[in-house]
Enzyme design. Structure first.
Site, short mmCIF file in Angstrom:
data_model
loop_
_atom_site.label_atom_id
_atom_site.label_comp_id
_atom_site.label_asym_id
_atom_site.label_seq_id
_atom_site.Cartn_x
_atom_site.Cartn_y
_atom_site.Cartn_z
N ASP A 1 0.74 -1.26 0.03
CA ASP A 1 0.12 0.05 -0.03
C ASP A 1 0.82 1.01 -0.05
OD1 ASP A 1 -2.33 1.45 -0.18
OD2 ASP A 1 -2.88 1.13 2.00
N LYS A 2 0.25 2.28 -0.16
CA LYS A 2 0.79 3.49 -0.28
C LYS A 2 0.05 4.56 0.84
CE LYS A 2 -0.72 6.74 -2.24
NZ LYS A 2 -1.56 8.13 -2.77
N HIS A 3 0.76 5.39 1.71
CA HIS A 3 0.27 6.60 2.14
C HIS A 3 0.76 7.91 1.76
CE1 HIS A 3 -1.75 8.66 5.38
NE2 HIS A 3 -0.40 9.33 5.59
N SER A 4 -0.13 8.89 1.34
CA SER A 4 0.23 10.10 1.17
C SER A 4 -0.11 11.09 2.09
CB SER A 4 -0.48 10.51 -0.19
OG SER A 4 -0.42 11.99 -0.28
N SER B 1 -0.41 7.40 14.68
CA SER B 1 -1.63 7.52 14.28
C SER B 1 -1.61 7.07 12.62
CB SER B 1 -2.11 8.97 14.31
OG SER B 1 -3.35 8.98 13.67
N THR C 1 -9.17 10.60 -1.02
CA THR C 1 -9.55 9.70 -1.82
C THR C 1 -10.84 9.13 -1.94
OG1 THR C 1 -7.14 8.79 -2.13
CG2 THR C 1 -8.65 7.38 -2.80
N LYS D 1 -3.00 2.55 11.28
CA LYS D 1 -4.01 2.18 10.36
C LYS D 1 -3.57 1.51 9.31
CE LYS D 1 -5.33 6.57 10.90
NZ LYS D 1 -5.56 7.89 11.09
N LYS D 2 -2.25 1.91 8.61
CA LYS D 2 -1.87 1.30 7.51
C LYS D 2 -1.36 -0.27 7.85
CE LYS D 2 -2.48 3.86 4.24
NZ LYS D 2 -3.35 3.44 3.27
N ARG E 1 -6.51 14.33 20.86
CA ARG E 1 -5.49 15.32 20.32
C ARG E 1 -5.99 16.66 19.75
NH1 ARG E 1 -2.77 11.77 16.11
NH2 ARG E 1 -1.72 13.50 15.81
N1 URA Z 1 -3.31 11.69 9.60
C1 URA Z 1 -3.61 10.88 10.57
O1 URA Z 1 -4.44 9.76 10.38
N2 URA Z 1 -3.49 11.05 11.78
C2 URA Z 1 -2.71 12.08 12.16
O2 URA Z 1 -2.16 12.17 13.21
C3 URA Z 1 -2.39 13.05 11.13
C4 URA Z 1 -2.83 12.85 9.81
#
Ligand code: URA
Length: 439
Positions: free
Chosen positions: A82-85, A185, A122, A189-190, A170
């Site tokens: 996967d990719k995270h941007s 964070s 997305t 999730k990833k 937060r």
């Molecule tokens: N995106 C996230 O999922 N968590 C953060 O803390 C900041 C950006």
């Protein structure tokens, strides 16, 4: 085993003393059971914000948040990638990247998000496709990944639920902007997707969350170090977001933009970032020998139509139309007013206030002012003139898709104001730096 005392644990973090891994796990596990109170979570995030955490502690925190919910397990005949941007404007890479990787033999179970602030999301782009179910259940999601190679949906409550609780606290306690907390964070999730490899696209510039290079590099380094520390092979690139990546910004307009891309009408900058990320993913997943091999494989699946075919099958599997790629205008909403926004002076586009351009999309209704706002999928901009374009007075800066004349006036003015014309343009590198690249 000694008794866990949350006050003692919080005092350690407050005083900059590294807590034990077991205490971090116990504290985070208590978020789900209610043993850790909101007050204690608030104290925790503020203490981390002020004192930071060491690398080992951030890895433990990330894994503990990941383990607060379901962690997907896959048994597939290819790597799970996967990719995270970090997000930007006109960044529709994910819509291309998932299908490309699937067409090359990888699997992409992508959990993505809605637009945040001035940046597009997305999930909102897929929601512009009638019938596409961004809230697909676990069975449908898994089946689509297994049968087609990729599926892109929104976060379910079952993935990293402790992150949702911590993020809300937060937000309410001025402790969002902490590198360890942002890292945990994003990655929790990833990593819950059960990945073999991850690539990161860290955006830098006027349309990014991180405006300057030092901040972008610090975030990239933190994410890559911690993801590798948590056992997922990860590399990243820092890319330019001082102008929109694609020539479109909005939701339906960005879906049309990627359909054009599949048909061979490609924005050069969007193509380059997509190819670079996909090539790195293929190398990380063992599907390419090196960057050049990865690039060749990616270009091939664009050119032979295999990536477009995966996109079409994914859309249909998740409830969208079978012939979206052939007949986008039959399905994608069109704004009642589509008109050119023209320059009022002459010069070369030397800078674009990309945050302002993204905010103009929100003014049009294409993004949210509050979390529960309904989005107008039809609106936005396309034909966006990139940096370096020679503009005569009266030339088109972009085409606006709007619901009302008032929106055309307000968002059109914002767009004009976002454009800086002068007698030369900088040569901003698109890929600013590669970090820990597998390629
Ligand atoms: N995106 C996230 O999922 N968590 C953060 O803390 C900041 C950006």
């Amino acid at each position: 085993m000694s008794t866990f005392l949350p006050q003692q644990f919080l005092a350690q973090i407050r005083d900059g003393i590294p807590p034990s891994a077991q205490d971090i796990r116990t504290f985070i596990a208590g978020i789900g059971t209610g043993k850790t109170s909101p007050a204690q979570i608030g104290a925790f995030v503020m203490a981390v914000y002020l004192k930071g955490l060491g690398k080992d502690e951030i890895v433990t925190l990330t894994k503990a948040v990941r383990d607060s919910g379901d962690v997907m397990r896959w048994n597939l005949d290819g790597p799970v990638l996967d990719k995270h941007s970090t997000g930007g404007v006109g960044d529709n890479v994910s819509l291309l990247l998932g299908p490309v990787i699937a067409a090359c033999g990888g699997y992409v179970p992508m959990i993505s998000g809605q637009g945040l602030g001035h940046t597009g999301g997305t999930l909102d782009k897929f929601s512009a496709i009638p019938g596409y179910n961004v809230n697909a259940d676990n069975d449908l999601f898994r089946r689509a990944v297994k049968d087609i190679g990729c599926a892109i949906i929104g976060q379910t409550g079952a993935l990293a639920p402790a992150d949702k609780v911590m993020y809300a606290i937060r937000s309410a306690t001025a402790s969002v902007g902490s590198l360890p907390l942002i890292t945990a964070s994003i990655l929790s999730k990833k990593l819950a997707e059960g990945l073999d490899g991850l690539v990161l696209d860290i955006k830098c510039g006027s349309g990014a969350i991180m405006n300057n290079f030092e901040d972008a590099k610090a975030l990239a380094t933190s994410l890559i170090t911690i993801a590798n520390g948590a056992g997922v092979k990860t590399s990243g690139i820092i890319t330019d977001m001082s102008e929109p990546l694609a020539s479109a910004a909005g939701n339906a307009v960005e879906v049309r933009n990627i359909i054009n891309h599949f048909h061979g009408k490609r924005d050069a900058r969007l193509h380059e970032v997509t190819v670079a990320l996909c090539a790195d993913m293929l190398v990380l997943g063992g599907l390419a020998n090196n960057e050049a091999d990865g690039r060749a494989k990616v270009e091939a699946v664009f050119d032979n139509g295999k990536a477009a075919d995966v996109f079409a099958r994914m859309v249909a599997a998740l409830g969208g139309p079978n012939d979206l790629i052939q007949n986008p205008d039959k399905y994608l909403d069109t704004a009642p007013i589509i008109t050119d926004i023209k320059a009022e002076s002459t010069g070369i586009v030397s800078a674009i206030d990309t945050r302002k351009l993204g905010t103009a999309v929100i003014v049009l209704g294409g993004g949210r002012k509050s979390p529960n706002d309904q989005i107008d999928y039809a609106v936005g901009f396309d034909h966006i003139a990139p940096i370096g374009t020679k503009i005569e007075k009266g030339d088109v800066l972009a085409r606006i898709h709007a619901r009302t004349d008032d929106h055309v006036s307000e968002a059109g003015k914002m767009l004009r104001d976002a454009y800086i014309l002068s007698d030369s343009a900088p040569d901003n590198p698109l890929i600013i730096e590669r970090i820990g690249s597998g390629a």
